[in-house]
Design a protein around this motif. Sequence first.
Motif, PDB file in Angstrom:
ATOM      1  N   LEU A 198     -12.592  55.256 -27.105  1.00 39.25           N
ATOM      2  CA  LEU A 198     -12.437  54.563 -25.989  1.00 39.25           C
ATOM      3  C   LEU A 198     -11.073  53.857 -25.842  1.00 39.25           C
ATOM      4  O   LEU A 198     -10.820  53.100 -26.919  1.00 39.25           O
ATOM      5  N   ASN A 199     -10.519  53.648 -24.853  1.00 39.29           N
ATOM      6  CA  ASN A 199      -9.240  52.873 -24.378  1.00 39.29           C
ATOM      7  C   ASN A 199      -9.679  51.328 -24.128  1.00 39.29           C
ATOM      8  O   ASN A 199     -10.314  51.334 -22.841  1.00 39.29           O
ATOM      9  N   LEU A 200      -9.847  50.725 -25.144  1.00 35.27           N
ATOM     10  CA  LEU A 200     -10.415  49.321 -24.608  1.00 35.27           C
ATOM     11  C   LEU A 200      -9.328  48.004 -24.552  1.00 35.27           C
ATOM     12  O   LEU A 200      -9.430  47.180 -24.812  1.00 35.27           O
ATOM     13  N   THR A 201      -8.081  48.632 -23.986  1.00 33.74           N
ATOM     14  CA  THR A 201      -7.157  47.631 -23.559  1.00 33.74           C
ATOM     15  C   THR A 201      -7.276  47.285 -22.398  1.00 33.74           C
ATOM     16  O   THR A 201      -8.125  47.922 -21.405  1.00 33.74           O
ATOM     17  N   GLY A 202      -6.111  46.356 -21.911  1.00 42.95           N
ATOM     18  CA  GLY A 202      -6.211  45.835 -20.650  1.00 42.95           C
ATOM     19  C   GLY A 202      -7.190  44.821 -20.179  1.00 42.95           C
ATOM     20  O   GLY A 202      -7.630  44.142 -21.211  1.00 42.95           O
ATOM     21  N   PRO A 203      -7.366  44.225 -18.901  1.00 43.05           N
ATOM     22  CA  PRO A 203      -8.257  43.206 -18.768  1.00 43.05           C
ATOM     23  C   PRO A 203      -9.796  43.570 -18.783  1.00 43.05           C
ATOM     24  O   PRO A 203     -10.082  44.558 -17.878  1.00 43.05           O
ATOM     25  N   ILE A 204     -10.249  43.250 -19.815  1.00 48.09           N
ATOM     26  CA  ILE A 204     -11.599  43.755 -20.119  1.00 48.09           C
ATOM     27  C   ILE A 204     -13.008  42.923 -20.292  1.00 48.09           C
ATOM     28  O   ILE A 204     -12.626  41.498 -20.705  1.00 48.09           O
ATOM     29  N   VAL A 252      -9.711  43.782 -30.238  1.00 47.90           N
ATOM     30  CA  VAL A 252      -8.513  42.904 -30.851  1.00 47.90           C
ATOM     31  C   VAL A 252      -7.553  43.949 -31.486  1.00 47.90           C
ATOM     32  O   VAL A 252      -6.241  44.152 -31.388  1.00 47.90           O
ATOM     33  N   ARG A 253      -8.054  45.059 -32.132  1.00 48.87           N
ATOM     34  CA  ARG A 253      -7.090  45.880 -32.923  1.00 48.87           C
ATOM     35  C   ARG A 253      -6.401  46.704 -31.857  1.00 48.87           C
ATOM     36  O   ARG A 253      -5.331  47.089 -32.116  1.00 48.87           O
ATOM     37  N   GLN A 254      -7.010  47.385 -30.925  1.00 48.52           N
ATOM     38  CA  GLN A 254      -6.461  48.169 -29.807  1.00 48.52           C
ATOM     39  C   GLN A 254      -5.249  47.425 -29.304  1.00 48.52           C
ATOM     40  O   GLN A 254      -4.203  47.952 -28.971  1.00 48.52           O
ATOM     41  N   ARG A 255      -5.435  46.115 -28.807  1.00 50.08           N
ATOM     42  CA  ARG A 255      -4.663  45.261 -28.213  1.00 50.08           C
ATOM     43  C   ARG A 255      -3.401  44.992 -29.304  1.00 50.08           C
ATOM     44  O   ARG A 255      -2.175  44.991 -28.812  1.00 50.08           O
ATOM     45  N   MET A 256      -3.529  44.591 -30.341  1.00 52.48           N
ATOM     46  CA  MET A 256      -2.608  44.636 -31.356  1.00 52.48           C
ATOM     47  C   MET A 256      -1.685  45.835 -31.460  1.00 52.48           C
ATOM     48  O   MET A 256      -0.514  45.780 -31.683  1.00 52.48           O
ATOM     49  N   GLY A 257      -2.270  47.014 -31.376  1.00 57.54           N
ATOM     50  CA  GLY A 257      -1.529  48.296 -31.482  1.00 57.54           C
ATOM     51  C   GLY A 257      -0.580  48.572 -30.224  1.00 57.54           C
ATOM     52  O   GLY A 257       0.148  49.052 -30.247  1.00 57.54           O
ATOM     53  N   GLN A 258      -0.859  47.641 -29.197  1.00 61.95           N
ATOM     54  CA  GLN A 258      -0.023  47.787 -28.025  1.00 61.95           C
ATOM     55  C   GLN A 258       1.019  46.831 -28.124  1.00 61.95           C
ATOM     56  O   GLN A 258       2.201  46.959 -27.403  1.00 61.95           O
ATOM     57  N   GLN A 259       1.214  46.003 -29.140  1.00 65.56           N
ATOM     58  CA  GLN A 259       2.306  45.122 -29.189  1.00 65.56           C
ATOM     59  C   GLN A 259       3.514  45.490 -30.113  1.00 65.56           C
ATOM     60  O   GLN A 259       3.205  46.366 -30.669  1.00 65.56           O
TER      61      GLN A 259
END
Length: 259
Positions: A198-204, A252-259
Amino acid sequence: MQDMEEEHMDQREGHTLVIEGRNSVIEAFRSGRTIDKVFVLDGCQDGPVRTVVREAKKHGALLNFVSKERLNQLSETGRHQGVIAYAAAYDYSEVDDMLALAAKRGEEPFLLLLDGIEDPHNLGAIIRTANIAGAHGVIIPKRRAVGLTATVAKTSAGALNYTPVAKVTNLAQTIEELKEKGMWFVCADMEGETMYSLNLTGPIGLVIGSEGQGVSRLVKEKCDFVAGIPMKGEITSLNASVAGAVLSFEIVRQRMGQQ
């Protein structure tokens, strides 16, 4: 009559402050103290009790009409005068405060919503996880859920001083309102799609269900996705706070991957 009323601490049940006596409860409401629950003698209709009931409804406290025997069980002084209130350990925040905190940090909102968590240790642990994971707040329902008790504060290991907690009347409605503000929601369920796909990024908003029943049907229907945690052992369920931690750090992991 003031000597017939008193406040005392009762930590054994996880409640920070038990307030006994009609005038004491009325003054607690009017002073701005956050009251979670009020127990009133069923059938009592005199003036002060009507005032207590009115204040409870006005401030959104959970109101329970109970027998004299039940009040006697809850009381340690024996001088409750038909009214006992439980005060919260900490004041609650508003959901808008959490969105404002995210904006202040320049981050997409990340909220945890708890559907019926009744164990104060679980709630405290989830608040601790929320803080460490960088969530902007925790939302809990008014009914069928533990509030901000002394046990919750202790288990949070200080996180309650930094992580806002809001109490709402209707969790499903709150989800709808937050969707209108651009958020989307994922709930935890062992039958859901694996969280890694699942894509768990963005305003969640991450929804965690109760210890026994999980996420309620109505709340689950409001969620955009249902996330499952891969499990390899013989036991097929996780403690609510552990499940919340696993999914929070996948976010958190997926958000860090966007940085």
